[in-house]
Scaffold this active site. Sequence first.
Site, PDB file in Angstrom:
ATOM      1  N   LYS A 187      -6.607   5.336  -0.128  1.00  0.00           N
ATOM      2  CA  LYS A 187      -5.647   4.609  -0.585  1.00  0.00           C
ATOM      3  C   LYS A 187      -6.111   3.223   0.210  1.00  0.00           C
ATOM      4  O   LYS A 187      -6.173   3.260   1.315  1.00  0.00           O
ATOM      5  CB  LYS A 187      -4.281   5.019   0.042  1.00  0.00           C
ATOM      6  CG  LYS A 187      -3.309   4.043  -0.476  1.00  0.00           C
ATOM      7  CD  LYS A 187      -2.054   4.366  -0.069  1.00  0.00           C
ATOM      8  CE  LYS A 187      -0.909   3.048  -0.216  1.00  0.00           C
ATOM      9  NZ  LYS A 187       0.286   3.150   0.671  1.00  0.00           N
ATOM     10  N   GLY A 210       8.540  -0.737   2.961  1.00  0.00           N
ATOM     11  CA  GLY A 210       9.477  -0.164   3.912  1.00  0.00           C
ATOM     12  C   GLY A 210      10.922  -1.250   3.585  1.00  0.00           C
ATOM     13  O   GLY A 210      11.792  -0.960   4.393  1.00  0.00           O
ATOM     14  N   ALA A 250       5.296   1.637  -2.568  1.00  0.00           N
ATOM     15  CA  ALA A 250       6.099   0.741  -1.574  1.00  0.00           C
ATOM     16  C   ALA A 250       7.382   0.058  -2.322  1.00  0.00           C
ATOM     17  O   ALA A 250       7.439  -0.373  -3.668  1.00  0.00           O
ATOM     18  CB  ALA A 250       5.239  -0.508  -1.425  1.00  0.00           C
ATOM     19  N   GLY A 251       8.465   0.240  -1.655  1.00  0.00           N
ATOM     20  CA  GLY A 251       9.855  -0.416  -1.929  1.00  0.00           C
ATOM     21  C   GLY A 251      10.871   0.344  -2.216  1.00  0.00           C
ATOM     22  O   GLY A 251      11.917  -0.150  -2.602  1.00  0.00           O
ATOM     23  N   ASN A 276       7.039   6.449   1.520  1.00  0.00           N
ATOM     24  CA  ASN A 276       7.010   7.152   2.824  1.00  0.00           C
ATOM     25  C   ASN A 276       8.193   6.881   3.550  1.00  0.00           C
ATOM     26  O   ASN A 276       9.203   7.934   3.782  1.00  0.00           O
ATOM     27  CB  ASN A 276       5.890   6.502   3.812  1.00  0.00           C
ATOM     28  CG  ASN A 276       5.860   7.100   5.052  1.00  0.00           C
ATOM     29  OD1 ASN A 276       5.141   6.449   5.901  1.00  0.00           O
ATOM     30  ND2 ASN A 276       6.477   8.023   5.667  1.00  0.00           N
ATOM     31  N   THR A 277       8.663   5.523   3.849  1.00  0.00           N
ATOM     32  CA  THR A 277       9.813   5.090   4.805  1.00  0.00           C
ATOM     33  C   THR A 277      11.049   5.892   4.296  1.00  0.00           C
ATOM     34  O   THR A 277      12.040   5.820   4.795  1.00  0.00           O
ATOM     35  CB  THR A 277       9.766   3.650   4.769  1.00  0.00           C
ATOM     36  OG1 THR A 277       8.650   3.046   5.307  1.00  0.00           O
ATOM     37  CG2 THR A 277      11.020   3.137   5.863  1.00  0.00           C
TER      38      THR A 277
END
Length: 271
Positions: free
Chosen positions: A108, A169, A195-196, A217-218
């Site tokens: 990645k 995040g 992301a987001g 992830n977050t």
Amino acid sequence: MGSVAADSHQEDSLRIAGITFRSRLWVGTGKYKSFEETREAILASGADVVTVAVRRVNILKKDEPNLLDYLPTDMFRILPNTAGCYTVEEALRYARLARAAGISDMVKLEVIGDPRTLFPDVVGLVEAARILVKEGFIVFPYTSDDPIIAKKLEDAGCPAVMPLAAPIGSGLGIRNPYNIRIIQETVGVPVIVDAGVGTASDAAIAMEMGCAGVLMNTAIAEAKDPVLMARAMRMGVEAGRAAFLAGRMPRKLYANASSPLDGMLAPGVPS
């Protein structure tokens, strides 16, 4: 991506660069309280692709506690991540380190351009992607939601593109769905939203739009209950994909009765 008959969804699978993935939900490994919690949440997510930041997580030193001891490679595809790299040279170095350690030929690819927003340096990203593809890497680039850059990454040999939905995040969800749709029309490779994402409905929306997958992830790691959120994300991705395959009804301005009017009593007729 083209439409797939709803009754064939059981055979619907994600294939990239000749690799078949069992899940369209890919997850990261940062921000968890422990390796044990990481493993439990990832198992609950059903993901088989797990991203690991090469420079932040100890995956190269075999004599120290190692995340890979909790995520054995026979259960998961480890996707090394050049997170935290701000130059092309840094990103190339960490991608090569991960492959030399025998982790994966996949990477990645991140080349960050700004520490506050963590938006990608797209010029450096394209340059690094071209180099790594020539070296035989399978490159999954974290990019902006710019269709022009997405096309350049495809032309560089990337087998998928991974535009952000919102800043890393942030949990804001898809801020510009129109650009994501234009990217889908512009490239001929799978589009994975990266992301987001903040909650399961964000993941479902991405999949309903026809995206090939979602990486997060977050949203899981910083939930009050990461394991429960991981399950929710799994169901959100599955529901969104099924809805995309089924084909939603057209939007209409006015009401349209769902029950037929045939057989209704005429006005004035006694019941």
